[in-house]
Scaffold this motif. Structure first.
Motif, PDB file in Angstrom:
ATOM      1  N   HIS A 240      -2.170   2.201   9.246  1.00 29.64           N
ATOM      2  CA  HIS A 240      -2.711   0.912   9.683  1.00 29.64           C
ATOM      3  C   HIS A 240      -1.693  -0.207   9.490  1.00 29.64           C
TER       4      HIS A 240
ATOM      5  N   ALA B 223       1.454   0.647   7.482  1.00 26.46           N
ATOM      6  CA  ALA B 223       1.458   1.746   6.511  1.00 26.46           C
ATOM      7  C   ALA B 223       1.376   3.050   7.292  1.00 26.46           C
TER       8      ALA B 223
ATOM      9  N   GLU C 283       2.441   7.997   1.495  1.00 23.51           N
ATOM     10  CA  GLU C 283       2.343   6.743   2.256  1.00 23.51           C
ATOM     11  C   GLU C 283       3.386   5.722   1.797  1.00 23.51           C
TER      12      GLU C 283
ATOM     13  N   GLU D   8       0.823   6.999   6.724  1.00 22.99           N
ATOM     14  CA  GLU D   8       0.271   7.774   5.612  1.00 22.99           C
ATOM     15  C   GLU D   8      -0.281   9.125   6.036  1.00 22.99           C
TER      16      GLU D   8
ATOM     17  N   ASP E 131       0.870  -1.185   0.000  1.00 21.42           N
ATOM     18  CA  ASP E 131       0.000   0.000   0.000  1.00 21.42           C
ATOM     19  C   ASP E 131       0.902   1.228   0.000  1.00 21.42           C
TER      20      ASP E 131
ATOM     21  N   HIS F 281      -6.128  -3.705   5.641  1.00 20.01           N
ATOM     22  CA  HIS F 281      -6.153  -2.929   6.883  1.00 20.01           C
ATOM     23  C   HIS F 281      -6.159  -3.876   8.072  1.00 20.01           C
TER      24      HIS F 281
HETATM   25 MG    MG Z   1      -3.189   2.828   3.507  1.00 20.95          MG
END
Ligand code: MG
Length: 250
Positions: free
Chosen positions: A169, A200, A233, A202, A106, A176
């Motif tokens: 997250h 992650a 991110e 972000e 991500d 997630h």
């Molecule tokens: Mg994300």
């Protein structure tokens, strides 16, 4: 529940991260005046599927596209559209994830469309730097609050605000996972960072107030005051040797 990853699993996550990163880079290279956000989404989908991976966001909670593309005052979750034609001076936040061999990557970046104002340049630079302040704080033994505190302090010292309604997250077999990783907070608070965690970070940073609202399409989140917003991110692993970014090129 926080799920720790084995070395083998982190290696798989690196592969997912690499595809996510490459898709994001291709999307960024396509940003120019006259291009629609739908065209950019098509590039993302074609690349990810061409790698034998699945766009993480496509169908996630009913999201109708492969990338979130959020222009100017849109904070996150902008839906790509043929009607959204990029113009000179826009700032374009693109969020892309890829799923392969059981794991997600991500990542997100805000790209300038042609020449942008000095103020917008400063917002982008600050948000990118705030992301790296957060990453630097993501060392084993520290806590989630240390990350948020690093990001928030950096952005607020430059008179910007960090969004509260959306947070980073855990990442893994699910896009997630726990823990939530806010871009604000107090040092020494929250879940402890352990080797094997993948998260992650972000930051979403607004030029005006931190408040956001969601439009009637139930996705598009915009700044309440109409100010510009940037979003950067990376997915990273917590290791005994420090944070390792999984969404980087080779
Ligand atoms: Mg994300």
């Amino acid at each position: 529940m926080i799920i720790l990853k084995t070395a083998r699993e982190l290696k798989l996550m690196r592969a997912a991260g690499r595809i996510s990163q490459r898709a994001l880079r291709l999307a960024g290279e396509a940003v120019e005046p006259g291009v629609t956000t739908k065209e950019i989404d098509d590039i993302v989908r074609k690349y990810i599927e061409g790698q034998g991976a699945i766009p993480s966001f496509l169908g996630y909670g009913g999201f109708p596209a492969s990338a979130c593309i959020s222009v100017n005052n849109v904070v996150v979750h902008g839906i790509p559209s043929e009607k959204c034609v990029l113009k000179q001076g826009d700032i374009v936040s693109i969020d892309v994830g890829a799923f392969i061999d059981g794991f997600h990557g991500d990542n997100a970046w805000t790209f300038p469309c042609g020449d942008i104002t000095k103020d917008a340049q400063r917002l982008l630079k600050t948000t990118e730097e705030a992301l790296f302040k957060g990453i630097e704080a993501a060392v084993a033994g520290a806590r989630v609050g240390d990350i948020g505190h690093a990001v928030q302090t950096y952005a607020e010292l430059r008179s910007y605000s960090v969004v509260r309604d959306y947070v980073g997250h855990g990442v893994g077999a699910k896009l997630h996972e726990d823990p939530s990783v806010p871009n604000y907070g107090a040092p020494g608070r929250g879940a402890r960072l352990l080797p094997g965690m993948a998260i992650a970070i972000e930051p979403m940073v607004n030029m005006g107030s931190h408040e956001v609202k969601v439009l009637s399409d139930k996705w598009t989140a915009v700044t309440k005051d109409g100010s510009l917003s940037a979003h950067f991110e990376h997915t990273l692993a917590i290791t005994p040797e420090g944070p390792v970014i999984l969404t980087l090129p080779d």
